[in-house]
Design a protein around this motif. Structure first.
Motif, PDB file in Angstrom:
ATOM      1  N   ARG A   3       0.950  -1.320   0.059  1.00 45.83           N
ATOM      2  CA  ARG A   3      -0.084  -0.014   0.148  1.00 45.83           C
ATOM      3  C   ARG A   3       0.806   1.155  -0.065  1.00 45.83           C
ATOM      4  N   HIS A   4       1.852   1.373   0.818  1.00 51.49           N
ATOM      5  CA  HIS A   4       2.852   2.377   0.903  1.00 51.49           C
ATOM      6  C   HIS A   4       3.384   2.854  -0.219  1.00 51.49           C
ATOM      7  N   THR A   5       4.116   1.367  -0.981  1.00 48.68           N
ATOM      8  CA  THR A   5       4.574   1.660  -2.243  1.00 48.68           C
ATOM      9  C   THR A   5       3.883   2.194  -3.003  1.00 48.68           C
ATOM     10  N   LEU A   6       2.515   1.522  -3.567  1.00 50.95           N
ATOM     11  CA  LEU A   6       1.639   2.130  -4.477  1.00 50.95           C
ATOM     12  C   LEU A   6       1.208   3.613  -4.185  1.00 50.95           C
ATOM     13  N   LEU A   7       1.041   4.158  -2.796  1.00 50.71           N
ATOM     14  CA  LEU A   7       0.705   5.591  -2.679  1.00 50.71           C
ATOM     15  C   LEU A   7       2.122   6.393  -3.127  1.00 50.71           C
ATOM     16  N   PHE A   8       2.983   6.072  -2.727  1.00 50.64           N
ATOM     17  CA  PHE A   8       4.185   6.826  -3.401  1.00 50.64           C
ATOM     18  C   PHE A   8       4.279   6.826  -4.791  1.00 50.64           C
ATOM     19  N   THR A   9       4.291   5.479  -5.498  1.00 51.47           N
ATOM     20  CA  THR A   9       4.219   5.536  -6.983  1.00 51.47           C
ATOM     21  C   THR A   9       3.015   6.609  -7.621  1.00 51.47           C
ATOM     22  N   GLY A  10       1.961   6.573  -7.186  1.00 51.36           N
ATOM     23  CA  GLY A  10       0.838   7.315  -7.505  1.00 51.36           C
ATOM     24  C   GLY A  10       1.231   8.737  -7.237  1.00 51.36           C
ATOM     25  N   TYR A  11       1.870   9.278  -6.116  1.00 52.78           N
ATOM     26  CA  TYR A  11       2.481  10.558  -6.066  1.00 52.78           C
ATOM     27  C   TYR A  11       3.233  10.843  -7.032  1.00 52.78           C
ATOM     28  N   GLU A  12       4.366  10.250  -7.257  1.00 52.22           N
ATOM     29  CA  GLU A  12       5.542  10.411  -8.423  1.00 52.22           C
ATOM     30  C   GLU A  12       4.610  10.690  -9.594  1.00 52.22           C
ATOM     31  N   LEU A  13       3.821   9.518 -10.037  1.00 55.65           N
ATOM     32  CA  LEU A  13       3.296   9.880 -11.391  1.00 55.65           C
ATOM     33  C   LEU A  13       2.352  10.868 -11.596  1.00 55.65           C
ATOM     34  N   GLY A  14       1.715  11.675 -10.194  1.00 56.04           N
ATOM     35  CA  GLY A  14       1.169  12.843 -10.386  1.00 56.04           C
ATOM     36  C   GLY A  14       2.058  14.004 -10.640  1.00 56.04           C
TER      37      GLY A  14
END
Length: 249
Positions: A3-14
């Motif tokens: 979950r944390h990895t996906l959250l940071f991935t989503g933030y970086e993609l944004g």
């Protein structure tokens, strides 16, 4: 953890969506090489055809994206380190490896998307490969990006200076290019260069890509390339996460 990895991935993609200039600029160089340099290789192919030259050079153009894209990914992290953003993230409740992994996953996704665009340009020029070869090549680009991005983030956390990191990357960039067979196959090089090239991990990525595009799935460089980059990816990820922990104290 996931979950944390996906959250940071989503933030970086944004963050990346708000500034698409760098991904576009990063793909222009391989595309220009493909358009302007690949036709020059027809003189060294058996039948002198562009399709043969594309089989030789397109894998090199894909590896070029990893070299010029993912290897420079860490420069943004230096600014975050200087501003204290990364340190605050490192001491938060977030799983620390996710801070690095989120960025790396974003870089791997971008590398695969850019590779698809390069393959599209090559297809318009006459390249024809099987779906199996394309799928394996995209997977190889993903693991290549895993290594290149982690190496870049590890350097950024170790050096913490744009000028110092730029000098280190530029110092190794040219020999890595020449000894990987990006521009010309290493089979054309002197024997001593062919020997030295075997210590360059990018050499195996280029050779594996050419074997895949030629539908030679039994070539020994293919498993070597995947194995080398998976091992190097894990090692560089471990290094970058440890560097992040040192930053957090």
């Amino acid at each position: 953890m996931l979950r944390h990895t996906l959250l940071f991935t989503g933030y970086e993609l944004g963050v990346m969506r708000r500034n698409l200039a760098w991904p576009i600029i990063g793909i222009m160089q391989p595309v220009l090489y493909l358009l302007l340099f690949a036709p020059l290789l027809t003189s060294i192919t058996p039948n002198g055809e562009l399709t043969e030259a594309l089989i030789v050079f397109t894998p090199a153009a894909l590896v070029m994206i990893a070299l010029f894209g993912s290897m420079f990914a860490g420069f943004g992290m230096i600014n975050e380190t200087r501003n204290g953003v990364l340190e605050r993230l490192a001491v938060s409740q977030a799983w620390r490896p996710a801070i690095i992994l989120g960025r790396v996953v974003k870089d791997m996704l971008m590398l695969v998307l850019q590779s698809l665009l390069v393959l599209g340009v090559a297809a318009l020029m006459g390249l024809r490969i099987s779906l199996a070869a394309m799928g394996l090549m995209l997977l190889l680009m993903a693991v290549t990006g895993l290594f290149a991005a982690n190496l870049s983030y590890g350097l950024a956390l170790a050096v913490r200076d744009e000028n110092g990191m730029s000098q280190i990357v530029q110092f190794f960039l040219l020999p890595l290019m020449l000894l990987s067979g990006l521009m010309l196959p290493m089979s054309l090089a002197p024997e001593w260069m062919q020997t030295v090239a075997k210590f360059n991990p990018l050499y195996y990525a280029v050779e594996a890509g050419r074997a895949l595009f030629a539908d030679d799935f039994s070539d020994g460089d293919i498993p070597i390339a995947f194995g080398v980059f998976l091992v190097l990816g894990v090692l560089t990820l471990t290094w970058s996460v440890r560097s992040l922990r040192k930053l957090a104290g």
